[in-house]
Write a protein that holds these residues in place. Sequence first.
Motif, short mmCIF file in Angstrom:
data_model
loop_
_atom_site.label_atom_id
_atom_site.label_comp_id
_atom_site.label_asym_id
_atom_site.label_seq_id
_atom_site.Cartn_x
_atom_site.Cartn_y
_atom_site.Cartn_z
N SER A 371 0.70 -1.15 -0.20
CA SER A 371 0.07 -0.08 0.07
C SER A 371 0.92 1.06 -0.02
N GLY A 372 0.61 2.21 -0.80
CA GLY A 372 1.51 3.49 -0.97
C GLY A 372 2.51 3.14 -1.92
N LYS A 375 0.75 2.11 -6.97
CA LYS A 375 0.13 1.64 -8.10
C LYS A 375 -0.89 2.36 -8.89
N SER A 376 -1.77 3.14 -8.00
CA SER A 376 -2.86 3.99 -8.31
C SER A 376 -2.20 5.01 -9.29
N THR A 377 -1.05 5.45 -8.70
CA THR A 377 -0.17 6.79 -9.32
C THR A 377 0.15 6.47 -10.82
N1 LIG Z 1 -3.02 13.52 -4.93
C1 LIG Z 1 -2.04 13.05 -4.14
N2 LIG Z 1 -1.19 14.06 -3.73
C2 LIG Z 1 0.11 13.85 -2.96
N3 LIG Z 1 0.38 12.68 -2.78
C3 LIG Z 1 -0.45 11.72 -3.18
C4 LIG Z 1 -1.82 11.93 -3.91
N4 LIG Z 1 -2.01 10.77 -4.31
C5 LIG Z 1 -1.44 9.67 -3.51
N5 LIG Z 1 -0.38 10.33 -2.96
C6 LIG Z 1 0.87 9.60 -2.42
O1 LIG Z 1 1.62 8.77 -3.51
C7 LIG Z 1 1.96 7.63 -2.87
C8 LIG Z 1 1.64 6.32 -3.80
O2 LIG Z 1 0.25 6.43 -3.68
P1 LIG Z 1 -0.80 5.62 -4.51
O3 LIG Z 1 -2.21 5.71 -4.05
O4 LIG Z 1 -0.30 5.60 -5.85
O5 LIG Z 1 -0.30 3.99 -3.89
P2 LIG Z 1 -0.98 2.56 -4.07
O6 LIG Z 1 0.11 1.61 -4.31
O7 LIG Z 1 -2.13 2.79 -5.18
O8 LIG Z 1 -1.82 2.30 -2.65
P3 LIG Z 1 -2.81 1.42 -2.36
O9 LIG Z 1 -2.57 -0.01 -2.47
O10 LIG Z 1 -3.10 1.46 -0.66
O11 LIG Z 1 -4.17 1.85 -3.17
C9 LIG Z 1 1.55 7.75 -1.37
O12 LIG Z 1 2.78 8.14 -0.79
C10 LIG Z 1 0.49 8.60 -1.36
O13 LIG Z 1 0.64 9.20 -0.23
#
Ligand SMILES: Nc1ncnc2c1ncn2[C@@H]1O[C@H](COP(=O)(O)OP(=O)(O)OP(=O)(O)O)[C@@H](O)[C@H]1O
Length: 556
Positions: A371-372, A375-377
Motif C-alpha cells: 500500500s502506498g 500503483k494507483s499513481t
Molecule cells: N493526490 C495526491 N497528492 C499527494 N500525494 C499523493 C496523492 N495521491 C497519492 N499520493 C501519495 O503517493 C504515494 C503513492 O500512492 P498510491 O495511491 O499510488 O499508492 P497505491 O500503491 O495505489 O496504494 P494502495 O494500494 O493503498 O491503493 C503515497 O505515498 C501517497 O501518499
Amino acid sequence: MTALLSFWPLFRQHVGRMGLALTLSVLTLAAGVALLWVSGWFLTAAALTTAAASFNLFGPSSLIRGLSLVRILSRYGERLVGHDATLRLLSALRGWLFARLFPRIPLPSRDLRHGDLVSRLTADVDTLDTVFLTAFGPILTALLIGTAMTAGLFVLLPAAAPIYATAIILALAGVPAVLILFSHRLGADLVEASAALRIAMLDRIDGHADLVAFGAVAAARQEFEAAARRLARARRRSARAGLAAAAAVQLLAGLALVGVLWCGIDALGRAEIGGPLLVGLLLAVLASFEATAMLVRSVAKFGAALAAAERVRAIAQMAPAINDPQRPVTLPGGTLAVNRVTFGFDPARPVLRDLSLTIAAGERVAIVGESGSGKSTLLALLLRLHDPQAGSIAMGGTDIRTVRQADLHARIALLSQSSPVFLGSVRDNLLIGRPEASDAELWSALEAARIADFIRSLPEGLDAFVGEAGRTLSVGQARRLCLARVLLSPAEILVFDEPTTGLDRTMEADFLADLAVAAKGRSVILATHAEIPAGACDRVLTLADGRLVPMSLAGG
Ligand SMILES: Nc1ncnc2c1ncn2[C@@H]1O[C@H](COP(=O)(O)OP(=O)(O)OP(=O)(O)O)[C@@H](O)[C@H]1O
C-alpha cells in the motif's frame, strides 16, 4: 469588483430580459409615486372644496384606479420577467462553471475540500445570480425616480428641489457607499462562514457511522455548533449594518419631507402653490424614497455577491493540471509503453522512478505492491491525469501528451478505487460506459461482473433506481455495477484499480479467473492486493521503490 465584472459576458446574454424587468420596476415605482401624488392632491382638494357638485370627482378617481392597476400589473410583470431572467442566468452560470471545472479535475488544489467545492457550486452561484436584479436594478430605478422627482420639484416648488436632491443623493450614494465599505468584509465573512458550516455538515454526514462507532458525536456536534454560531454572528452583523443603513435612509426621507414642507408652507403663504398640490408633492416625496430603501437592502447583499464572485472565479481560473495540446495528433491503437517515467506529487520525493513497462495489445498485466507503493499513481499516469516529470508514455508509438485527452480516455477505461454509482437507474449507470449499448449487451456486462442475478431479482430490473452514491446497494454490489460499466465500454485497454474491493473471497477469485473472458481480448492492467489465480494474467509485476520487478505467476 473586478471578479464580479468578469461575469459580465454571462449577464450580457440576458440583458434584454433584465432591461425589461428594470423598465417594469421603474414603471411600478413611478406609478406608486404618481398614485400618492394624485391621491394627496385629490383628497385635499376634495376636502377643501365647499361646493362638492362643482368638483370633478370622476377624472382624479379614475386616474387613481388606473395608476393602481398599472402598479399591480407592472409589479407582477417585473417579478415574472425578473425571476425568469434570474433563473436563466443561474443555469448559464452553473453551466459555465461546470464547463470550467471538468478540465481541472483532478483539482490541483488539495485545500479545496468537498464541502467547499459544493458551497461554491451552489450557494455562491445563487448569491451571484441575483446580483443584477437586487443591486444594479434598484440603483438605476432609484436614480431615475430621484431625478424625475427633483425635476418635478424644480418646476413646482423650486426652493425645495436642492433640499430633496441633497437628501436623495445621500440616500442613493452616501449611505450605500458607507455600507459597501463595511459590507465587503461582512459579506466575505458571511460567505466564508456559510461555506464552513456546509463543509462541517457534509463531513459529519459522510462520516456519521464512524463518529457514532467511535463515540465522537459530542465533539463533532460541538464543532458543528461552533460553525453554526459563526454563521449566526456573521448574519447578525450583516443584518445590523443593513438596519443602520435603512434607519439612515428613513432619516434622510424625513429630513427631505420636512424640507419640502418648510418650503411649501412658505410658497403657500405667497400663493405660489396650492394646498392640494403641496400635499400631493409631500406624499410623492415619501414614495420616491421607497427606491432607496430597496437599494439599501440590495447593497447589504452586495458584499456577499462580491465575495461569492471571487470564490467562483478562483475555481474557474485555477490552472488545469493537464492541458490538451495546441495541435493534437490522432492516437493509434496498439502497444502501451511507459518509457523511463519518473513522477512524484512532490517532485522532490518521486513515487515512480525511471519506471518502464510495455503492454502489448490484448495482454493482461497485474501490478502488485505494498500500500502506498504507487500503483494507483501509475494507473493515473496512463490515463494522463498527471504528467510525468521525466520520461514519456506512448500508445502505438504516439506520446499521449500529443493527443486530446478525450481521445485517450475513449481508448482506456478505468475502474478506480473510488468509482461512483451515479444517481439514477441501473441502466443509466451502465449506459455511461457505452450510451448505444443494447439491453442484451447490458445483461452480458452484468453477467460478466457477476451481478446479473441480483439485478434480475429487482422488480424493476435494469430500471431499478440505485439511489444517491449507490446507497440502495451494498458496497460489493455497487463495485460490481461499476465493473459492469467498465466492461461495457468499448475501450481497448481496461485499467482496474483494486477491482475486487468489496467482493468476498470466492467472488474475488471468480472475478479474477473470469477476467480473460470478461475483457474479451482487450488489454488489462490490474492493480491489486488480491491473490491472482492461474491464467488470469499473462504477467505479474511488483511495484517497489518506484520500479517494477517481474514476479512468478501465482499458481503456475
Ligand atoms: N493526490 C495526491 N497528492 C499527494 N500525494 C499523493 C496523492 N495521491 C497519492 N499520493 C501519495 O503517493 C504515494 C503513492 O500512492 P498510491 O495511491 O499510488 O499508492 P497505491 O500503491 O495505489 O496504494 P494502495 O494500494 O493503498 O491503493 C503515497 O505515498 C501517497 O501518499
